[in-house]
Design an enzyme around this catalytic site. Structure first.
Site, mmCIF file in Angstrom:
data_model
loop_
_atom_site.group_PDB
_atom_site.id
_atom_site.type_symbol
_atom_site.label_atom_id
_atom_site.label_comp_id
_atom_site.label_asym_id
_atom_site.label_seq_id
_atom_site.Cartn_x
_atom_site.Cartn_y
_atom_site.Cartn_z
ATOM 1 N N ASN A 107 102.798 18.926 66.396
ATOM 2 C CA ASN A 107 103.312 20.051 65.607
ATOM 3 C C ASN A 107 102.430 21.238 65.958
ATOM 4 O O ASN A 107 101.266 21.279 65.557
ATOM 5 C CB ASN A 107 103.257 19.749 64.118
ATOM 6 C CG ASN A 107 103.771 20.890 63.269
ATOM 7 O OD1 ASN A 107 103.986 22.006 63.745
ATOM 8 N ND2 ASN A 107 103.971 20.626 61.986
ATOM 9 N N ALA A 151 102.157 24.042 64.780
ATOM 10 C CA ALA A 151 101.683 24.796 63.618
ATOM 11 C C ALA A 151 100.490 24.126 62.939
ATOM 12 O O ALA A 151 99.902 24.687 62.020
ATOM 13 C CB ALA A 151 102.822 24.974 62.610
ATOM 14 N N CYS A 152 100.111 22.941 63.405
ATOM 15 C CA CYS A 152 99.040 22.153 62.783
ATOM 16 C C CYS A 152 97.755 22.247 63.604
ATOM 17 O O CYS A 152 97.740 21.903 64.793
ATOM 18 C CB CYS A 152 99.488 20.698 62.681
ATOM 19 S SG CYS A 152 98.209 19.538 62.175
ATOM 20 N N GLY A 153 96.672 22.697 62.978
ATOM 21 C CA GLY A 153 95.385 22.811 63.652
ATOM 22 C C GLY A 153 94.879 21.482 64.177
ATOM 23 O O GLY A 153 94.327 21.419 65.283
ATOM 24 N N ARG A 203 96.824 20.749 67.280
ATOM 25 C CA ARG A 203 96.400 21.619 68.384
ATOM 26 C C ARG A 203 95.049 21.180 68.942
ATOM 27 O O ARG A 203 94.847 21.162 70.162
ATOM 28 C CB ARG A 203 96.330 23.076 67.923
ATOM 29 C CG ARG A 203 97.686 23.709 67.673
ATOM 30 C CD ARG A 203 97.587 25.215 67.468
ATOM 31 N NE ARG A 203 96.653 25.611 66.430
ATOM 32 C CZ ARG A 203 96.957 25.814 65.156
ATOM 33 N NH1 ARG A 203 98.206 25.611 64.732
ATOM 34 N NH2 ARG A 203 96.039 26.202 64.294
#
Length: 141
Positions: free
Chosen positions: A8, A10-12, A15
């Site tokens: 995802n 949008a997920c730190g 990432r």
């Protein structure tokens, strides 16, 4: 070597996990599971291979977990899987699959346990935490 990450962007945590895979010199197959969710069989296999229960693989934060009543401990694994497949945001992330195993990489550095190649240099997580030194060795915090 084939590596896949259920990602995802949008997920730190997701990432950071992807960045550590790339820091090992590997470009994984990136599966953005919110738009391309796993099949029921794939999800069950990942959960089982990661050594988790279905309930442990559910994401509660920033999801419809409470609204759907998924905190009801009487729900079966099949009911929980149905909810996860209907609402992929409920699938905790990131799952990473390598030849060395499957892990839910929370925290992100769990990925280091299943990468088939060493880190190639320093790595600092988005929050500033140093994970890998300049020699590619894990830093114990």
């Amino acid at each position: 070597m084939s590596i896949a990450i259920y990602h995802n962007p949008a997920c730190g945590t997701s990432r950071n996990t992807l960045a550590m895979i790339r820091n090992a010199g590997i470009e994984p197959q990136i599966i953005e599971y919110l738009s391309v969710p796993p099949t029921r069989a794939e999800l069950q296999h990942m959960i089982r291979q990661a050594g988790l229960t279905v309930r442990q693989a559910i994401r509660e934060k920033d999801t419809p977990y409470a609204e759907l009543g998924l905190d009801n401990l009487d729900l079966t694994d099949n009911q929980l899987l149905d909810a996860m497949l209907a609402h992929p945001i409920l699938i905790n992330r990131p799952f990473v699959i390598t030849e060395l195993g499957v892990r839910l990489c929370r925290p992100s550095e769990v990925v280091l346990d299943i990468l088939p190649a060493p880190q190639q240099g320093a790595f600092i997580k988005e929050d500033g935490e140093v994970m890998i030194d300049a020699n590619g060795r894990r830093v114990d915090g």
